[in-house]
Design a protein around this motif. Structure first.
Motif, PDB file in Angstrom:
ATOM      1  N   LEU A 183       0.846  -1.206   0.000  1.00 52.01           N
ATOM      2  CA  LEU A 183       0.000   0.000   0.000  1.00 52.01           C
ATOM      3  C   LEU A 183       0.873   1.244   0.000  1.00 52.01           C
ATOM      4  O   LEU A 183       1.986   1.225   0.548  1.00 52.01           O
ATOM      5  N   PRO A 184       0.369   2.345  -0.571  1.00 50.53           N
ATOM      6  CA  PRO A 184       1.100   3.610  -0.457  1.00 50.53           C
ATOM      7  C   PRO A 184       1.300   3.971   1.024  1.00 50.53           C
ATOM      8  O   PRO A 184       0.489   3.575   1.871  1.00 50.53           O
ATOM      9  N   GLU A 185       2.344   4.717   1.284  1.00 48.63           N
ATOM     10  CA  GLU A 185       2.780   4.978   2.664  1.00 48.63           C
ATOM     11  C   GLU A 185       1.679   5.496   3.590  1.00 48.63           C
ATOM     12  O   GLU A 185       1.490   5.011   4.696  1.00 48.63           O
ATOM     13  N   ARG A 238      -0.969   2.847   4.213  1.00 46.08           N
ATOM     14  CA  ARG A 238      -0.448   1.802   5.103  1.00 46.08           C
ATOM     15  C   ARG A 238      -0.438   2.300   6.557  1.00 46.08           C
ATOM     16  O   ARG A 238      -0.808   1.577   7.481  1.00 46.08           O
ATOM     17  N   THR A 239      -0.038   3.554   6.729  1.00 44.99           N
ATOM     18  CA  THR A 239       0.045   4.111   8.086  1.00 44.99           C
ATOM     19  C   THR A 239      -1.328   4.102   8.762  1.00 44.99           C
ATOM     20  O   THR A 239      -1.461   3.608   9.889  1.00 44.99           O
ATOM     21  N   VAL A 240      -2.336   4.630   8.075  1.00 49.39           N
ATOM     22  CA  VAL A 240      -3.667   4.700   8.707  1.00 49.39           C
ATOM     23  C   VAL A 240      -4.266   3.307   8.886  1.00 49.39           C
ATOM     24  O   VAL A 240      -4.921   3.017   9.887  1.00 49.39           O
ATOM     25  N   LEU A 241      -3.995   2.440   7.933  1.00 45.29           N
ATOM     26  CA  LEU A 241      -4.548   1.086   8.052  1.00 45.29           C
ATOM     27  C   LEU A 241      -3.965   0.349   9.262  1.00 45.29           C
ATOM     28  O   LEU A 241      -4.709  -0.273  10.035  1.00 45.29           O
ATOM     29  N   LEU A 242      -2.664   0.448   9.441  1.00 43.86           N
ATOM     30  CA  LEU A 242      -2.045  -0.246  10.584  1.00 43.86           C
ATOM     31  C   LEU A 242      -2.567   0.308  11.911  1.00 43.86           C
ATOM     32  O   LEU A 242      -2.831  -0.447  12.844  1.00 43.86           O
ATOM     33  N   LEU A 243      -2.707   1.635  11.963  1.00 45.28           N
ATOM     34  CA  LEU A 243      -3.202   2.240  13.206  1.00 45.28           C
ATOM     35  C   LEU A 243      -4.654   1.846  13.470  1.00 45.28           C
ATOM     36  O   LEU A 243      -5.064   1.673  14.614  1.00 45.28           O
ATOM     37  N   LEU A 247      -8.375   5.485   4.590  1.00 50.32           N
ATOM     38  CA  LEU A 247      -8.764   4.159   5.087  1.00 50.32           C
ATOM     39  C   LEU A 247      -9.610   3.406   4.065  1.00 50.32           C
ATOM     40  O   LEU A 247      -9.384   2.217   3.809  1.00 50.32           O
ATOM     41  N   VAL A 248     -10.566   4.122   3.493  1.00 49.91           N
ATOM     42  CA  VAL A 248     -11.440   3.483   2.496  1.00 49.91           C
ATOM     43  C   VAL A 248     -10.599   2.964   1.331  1.00 49.91           C
ATOM     44  O   VAL A 248     -10.739   1.824   0.887  1.00 49.91           O
ATOM     45  N   ARG A 249      -9.671   3.810   0.875  1.00 48.38           N
ATOM     46  CA  ARG A 249      -8.834   3.386  -0.257  1.00 48.38           C
ATOM     47  C   ARG A 249      -7.916   2.231   0.139  1.00 48.38           C
ATOM     48  O   ARG A 249      -7.657   1.322  -0.648  1.00 48.38           O
TER      49      ARG A 249
END
Lengths: 209, 157
Positions: free
Chosen positions: A155-157, A160-165, A191-193
Motif C-alpha cells: 500500500l502507499p505509505e 499503510r500508516t492509517v490502516l495499521l493504526l 482508510l477506504v482506499r
C-alpha cells in the motif's frame, strides 16, 4: 480514557506521593497513570521509565513490526521510541492522550526507517522475518498471513500508516488524525482506499475463506 | 434508499461506530441485500487481516532502554565533549583577528621596504606581459630579462 484536559487536571491535583495503585482504581486510570509516569520520568525517575516500557512495549513493538517487517528492526524502533520519550519527558505537556503522542513517535521512526531502506540498495532476499514457530501453523495459514503482510506492505505509505493504526492498534479516526496530523476526513478517505486496495490484492484468499 | 457509505461498513466491522450510528446501519443492513453483500466482503477482509499476528517478544526491552539511558547520561556527564574547547578556540580566533584589524585602523602602515617596491614593479611588468598576450614573444623575453634584473637588485640590495 480521560480526555486530555481532565487527565492534566487529574495529574496536577494528584498528590506527589499518590501510588499507581490509587490511580488505577480511578476512572480513566490508564491515561492518568501514563501522565503521572511521564511526570516522574521527566524528573529523571528511571524505574518509572522501566514501568512505562513494560506498559507499552508490546504495542510499540507490534506497530513497528508490522510497519518495518523485521523483529530486530522493530526492537530497535521500540527502544528508540522510549529513548525519545525519556528525552522529551521534561517538556511533555499532556495536551493529547499519551498513547496518541507515543504513536506519533513510533510512526515517525517507522517512516524514517522505511524511507532509509527504500533508498538503500535492494537486497536479494526479502528482509521480512518469517515467524520461527510457523511450522506449528498449517502451510496455508502461513501463506495467507504472508499474503496479508505483502498486500499491506504494498500500500502507499499514507494508506499503510492509517490502516495499521486502525486495524491493528484499534485507533479511532480522530486518534489516527491526531497521530498523523492529517485531517479526520483525509484519514477516512485513506482508510477506504486502503481497504479497497487490500480487497483487490487479497481477493483470492477471501474467496477461499 | 440511500446505501451505506464504505466508511460506515468499515466502522461496523471494526466495532468503532458510535452506538446510535451503529444501530442505524444495522437496521439498514437488515433491509438492504446489496449493502449486506458489501458488508460481508468488508467483514471477510477484516477477519483475514486479523490473522497477521506479531511474534511474541523474546524478552522485554526495558533493560536495553535503561542501559542506553545510562550510556547517554555518561556521555553528558562523564566524557568531555569537544564542543566547549572548540567554542573557546573560535572565540580566541575572533578576538585575535578583530584585534589585528583594529590595530591596522589605529596605527599607520609601515613604510614600504625596498624589496616590496621591487615586488610592485614586478607586478606592473606582469600586467604588461598579460596585455601582450601569451603569443607575444618579445613581451615574454622582456619580462624574463626584467625578472633577472630584479633578482640582481634584490641580491645586491
Amino acid at each position: 480514557m480521560l480526555s486530555c484536559g481532565v487527565a492534566k487536571n487529574f495529574v496536577e491535583a494528584a498528590p506527589d506521593r499518590m501510588s499507581l495503585q490509587d490511580v488505577t482504581n480511578t476512572t480513566g486510570a490508564d491515561a492518568a497513570t501514563d501522565a503521572i509516569l511521564m511526570r516522574r520520568i521527566g524528573a529523571g525517575d528511571r524505574p518509572a521509565l522501566a514501568e512505562m516500557v513494560h506498559r507499552h512495549e508490546h504495542r510499540v513493538r507490534g506497530m513497528a513490526y508490522r510497519f518495518v517487517g523485521s523483529g530486530p528492526d522493530a526492537d530497535d524502533i521500540a527502544q528508540e521510541t522510549f529513548i525519545r520519550l525519556w528525552q522529551a519527558a521534561p517538556r511533555y505537556e499532556p495536551s493529547a492522550t499519551f498513547t496518541t503522542w507515543m504513536y506519533r513517535i513510533v510512526v515517525n521512526l517507522c517512516l524514517d526507517r522505511k524511507r532509509r531502506v527504500a533508498r538503500a540498495p535492494q537486497r536479494l532476499e526479502d528482509e521480512h522475518d518469517v515467524p520461527q514457530d510457523s511450522s506449528a501453523a498449517p502451510i496455508e495459514q502461513a501463506e495467507t498471513v504472508e499474503a496479508v503482510r505483502r498486500a499491506i506492505d504494498a500500500l502507499p505509505e499514507r494508506q499503510r500508516t492509517v490502516l495499521l493504526l486502525h486495524r491493528y492498534e484499534s485507533l479511532s479516526y480522530r486518534e489516527i488524525a491526531q497521530v498523523t496530523q492529517w485531517s479526520e476526513s483525509a484519514v477516512e478517505s485513506l482508510l477506504v482506499r486502503a481497504y479497497q486496495g487490500l480487497r483487490q490484492r487479497l481477493a483470492r484468499f477471501m474467496e477461499e475463506k | 434508499m440511500e446505501h451505506l457509505a464504505e466508511i460506515d461498513l468499515i466502522g461496523l466491522a471494526s466495532g468503532q461506530l458510535p452506538a446510535a450510528r451503529d444501530e442505524v446501519c444495522r437496521a439498514h443492513l437488515a433491509e438492504c441485500g446489496q449493502c449486506r453483500a458489501r458488508y460481508a466482503v468488508v467483514e471477510s477482509l477484516w477477519t483475514l487481516t486479523g490473522r497477521w499476528e506479531v511474534p511474541a517478544m523474546a524478552s522485554s526491552i526495558a533493560n536495553r532502554v535503561l542501559a542506553q539511558v545510562a550510556e547517554n547520561s555518561q556521555d553528558r556527564h562523564g566524557r568531555r565533549s569537544p564542543w566547549p574547547a572548540l567554542r573557546v578556540a573560535a572565540l580566541l580566533a575572533i578576538a585575535i583577528g578583530g584585534g589585528h584589524l583594529a590595530g591596522r585602523q589605529f596605527w599607520p602602515a609601515p613604510m614600504p621596504s625596498v624589496a616590496s617596491q621591487v615586488t610592485e614593479e614586478r607586478a606592473a611588468e606582469s600586467l604588461a606581459v598579460d596585455e601582450l598576450g601569451g603569443s607575444a614573444a618579445i613581451g615574454w623575453v622582456e619580462a624574463i630579462a626584467g625578472d633577472e634584473d630584479v633578482e640582481t637588485e634584490e641580491t645586491n640590495g
